[in-house]
Design a protein around this motif. Structure first.
Motif, PDB file in Angstrom:
ATOM      1  N   VAL A  48       0.858  -1.184   0.000  1.00 51.08           N
ATOM      2  CA  VAL A  48       0.000   0.000   0.000  1.00 51.08           C
ATOM      3  C   VAL A  48       0.896   1.236   0.000  1.00 51.08           C
ATOM      4  N   PRO A  49       0.949   1.966  -1.130  1.00 55.69           N
ATOM      5  CA  PRO A  49       1.802   3.153  -1.166  1.00 55.69           C
ATOM      6  C   PRO A  49       1.137   4.324  -0.445  1.00 55.69           C
ATOM      7  N   CYS A  50       1.844   4.917   0.503  1.00 55.13           N
ATOM      8  CA  CYS A  50       1.289   6.043   1.270  1.00 55.13           C
ATOM      9  C   CYS A  50       2.144   7.278   1.055  1.00 55.13           C
ATOM     10  N   ALA A  51       1.488   8.444   1.081  1.00 52.83           N
ATOM     11  CA  ALA A  51       2.217   9.690   0.814  1.00 52.83           C
ATOM     12  C   ALA A  51       3.071  10.100   2.011  1.00 52.83           C
ATOM     13  N   SER A  52       2.550   9.922   3.229  1.00 50.46           N
ATOM     14  CA  SER A  52       3.298  10.451   4.382  1.00 50.46           C
ATOM     15  C   SER A  52       3.544   9.365   5.420  1.00 50.46           C
ATOM     16  N   VAL A  53       4.531   9.637   6.284  1.00 52.48           N
ATOM     17  CA  VAL A  53       4.848   8.722   7.388  1.00 52.48           C
ATOM     18  C   VAL A  53       3.617   8.572   8.285  1.00 52.48           C
ATOM     19  N   THR A 110       9.987   8.994  -0.488  1.00 49.51           N
ATOM     20  CA  THR A 110      10.000  10.431  -0.783  1.00 49.51           C
ATOM     21  C   THR A 110       9.341  10.753  -2.119  1.00 49.51           C
ATOM     22  N   ASN A 111       9.570   9.891  -3.106  1.00 49.03           N
ATOM     23  CA  ASN A 111       9.093  10.229  -4.457  1.00 49.03           C
ATOM     24  C   ASN A 111       8.144   9.170  -5.044  1.00 49.03           C
ATOM     25  N   GLY A 112       8.572   7.909  -4.987  1.00 46.76           N
ATOM     26  CA  GLY A 112       7.846   6.861  -5.702  1.00 46.76           C
ATOM     27  C   GLY A 112       6.422   6.685  -5.236  1.00 46.76           C
ATOM     28  N   THR A 113       6.221   6.629  -3.932  1.00 46.91           N
ATOM     29  CA  THR A 113       4.846   6.390  -3.473  1.00 46.91           C
ATOM     30  C   THR A 113       3.972   7.623  -3.713  1.00 46.91           C
ATOM     31  N   GLN A 114       4.610   8.791  -3.870  1.00 43.11           N
ATOM     32  CA  GLN A 114       3.827  10.005  -4.201  1.00 43.11           C
ATOM     33  C   GLN A 114       3.276   9.896  -5.627  1.00 43.11           C
ATOM     34  N   LEU A 149       4.108   6.728 -19.420  1.00 44.66           N
ATOM     35  CA  LEU A 149       5.224   6.278 -18.590  1.00 44.66           C
ATOM     36  C   LEU A 149       5.535   7.402 -17.603  1.00 44.66           C
ATOM     37  N   LEU A 150       5.148   7.182 -16.354  1.00 39.14           N
ATOM     38  CA  LEU A 150       5.185   8.243 -15.335  1.00 39.14           C
ATOM     39  C   LEU A 150       6.407   8.056 -14.442  1.00 39.14           C
ATOM     40  N   CYS A 151       7.413   8.885 -14.651  1.00 42.07           N
ATOM     41  CA  CYS A 151       8.643   8.803 -13.845  1.00 42.07           C
ATOM     42  C   CYS A 151       8.436   9.574 -12.535  1.00 42.07           C
ATOM     43  N   SER A 152       8.937   9.002 -11.441  1.00 47.92           N
ATOM     44  CA  SER A 152       8.728   9.633 -10.129  1.00 47.92           C
ATOM     45  C   SER A 152       9.638  10.829  -9.918  1.00 47.92           C
ATOM     46  N   GLY A 153      10.827  10.804 -10.550  1.00 52.46           N
ATOM     47  CA  GLY A 153      11.764  11.902 -10.350  1.00 52.46           C
ATOM     48  C   GLY A 153      12.322  11.897  -8.939  1.00 52.46           C
ATOM     49  N   ILE A 154      12.998  12.984  -8.612  1.00 48.95           N
ATOM     50  CA  ILE A 154      13.573  13.099  -7.268  1.00 48.95           C
ATOM     51  C   ILE A 154      13.301  14.508  -6.766  1.00 48.95           C
ATOM     52  N   GLU A 155      12.435  14.569  -5.773  1.00 42.88           N
ATOM     53  CA  GLU A 155      12.028  15.845  -5.172  1.00 42.88           C
ATOM     54  C   GLU A 155      11.664  16.885  -6.243  1.00 42.88           C
ATOM     55  N   GLY A 156      10.846  16.444  -7.175  1.00 42.05           N
ATOM     56  CA  GLY A 156      10.328  17.360  -8.195  1.00 42.05           C
ATOM     57  C   GLY A 156      11.230  17.552  -9.396  1.00 42.05           C
TER      58      GLY A 156
END
Ligand code: MLT
Length: 260
Positions: A48-53, A110-114, A149-156
């Motif tokens: 289950v991918p979650c956005a926050s801790v 930080t990125n992928g689950t977002q 194809l949706l790349c997660s990137g790194i911190e935007g």
């Protein structure tokens, strides 16, 4: 009309309405989607991918209260490092059958689950990584509508590990699907970067790319440099093992759950 084949180098470049059509592949090579494929291949029931801790902790509490027979593992990272009090970090090698078999993994990164949160209205969402590349391609060969194809990137920001994989998918889809696609500009750039990184016969898939050769490219990325600085370079090699697994995890946008 030609089917569309779009690459988005970071989630903010994707129009959520556009993602409602066809199939989305979420990509975070270093490391979230690589880790999710490892988890499902090792027998985890779901991720289950979650956005926050805080969201992750709350969900774990609810699951513990409602069902004490299922093993629930809290997992993820911040600044690459395991989160204090969590059961697992975000290194693919942690997700072994003896640890995750039949467990529900609540994952926050930080990125992928977002990136999964952007696909909540998509029709079909696949989890893609080099470690399950052929399984992803097989599903995309059968898609006659749009592919995103949706790349997660790194911190935007863009990171080369994600777009290399997107470029490989574009290149192989064009060569092998028998279809012609309408590519967006980022898809053309990703494909050309892939071809620049690997000459034939490697770029075309005629010859398998050895993990060390791919890892050398992945190290040379924003996410790779961050992992090396955090002392986690071996995770890069684990992400570079093309077709280690045949599973194809899919994300259900309605429930927000990934299953194998
Ligand atoms: C992420 O999803 O943010 C990344 O996988 C970060 C990492 O764990 O390296």
């Amino acid at each position: 009309m030609l089917p569309r084949l779009n690459v988005y180098a970071v989630p903010s470049l994707a129009d959520p309405k556009e993602l409602e059509t066809g199939t989305v592949v979420v990509i975070d090579i270093l490391r979230a989607t690589t880790t999710i494929v490892h988890a499902i291949a090792a027998g985890a029931t779901a991720v289950v991918p979650c956005a926050s801790v805080e969201d992750a902790q709350r969900l774990a509490e609810i699951l513990h209260e409602t069902d004490d027979t299922t093993s629930v593992l809290l997992a993820g990272e911040r600044d690459c490092l395991p989160i204090p009090g969590f059961d697992l970090g975000n290194s693919p090698s942690e997700y072994r059958p003896e640890v995750v078999f039949r467990a529900v993994i609540i994952l926050t990164t930080t990125n992928g689950t977002q990136a999964f949160q952007v696909c909540r209205r998509a029709q079909r969402v696949l989890v893609g990584a080099f470690v399950n590349a052929s399984a992803v391609l097989k599903a995309l060969f059968e898609e006659s509508h749009a592919v995103h194809l949706l790349c997660s990137g790194i911190e935007g920001e863009f990171t080369r590990d994600d777009t290399l994989f997107a470029g490989m998918l574009v290149d192989h889809l064009e060569r092998k699907s028998g279809l012609r696609y309408e590519l967006n500009a980022q898809a053309i750039t990703a494909r050309e970067n892939w071809r620049a990184a690997f000459a034939p016969p490697y770029s075309s898939g005629a010859e398998p790319i050895p993990p060390e050769m791919l890892a050398a490219q992945l190290r040379n990325s924003a996410a790779g440099e961050k992992l090396i600085a955090a002392g986690m370079e071996s995770d890069i090699y684990d992400a570079a093992r093309i077709d280690l697994f045949t599973c194809l995890p899919t994300f259900d946008p309605t429930s927000g759950i990934i299953v194998g």
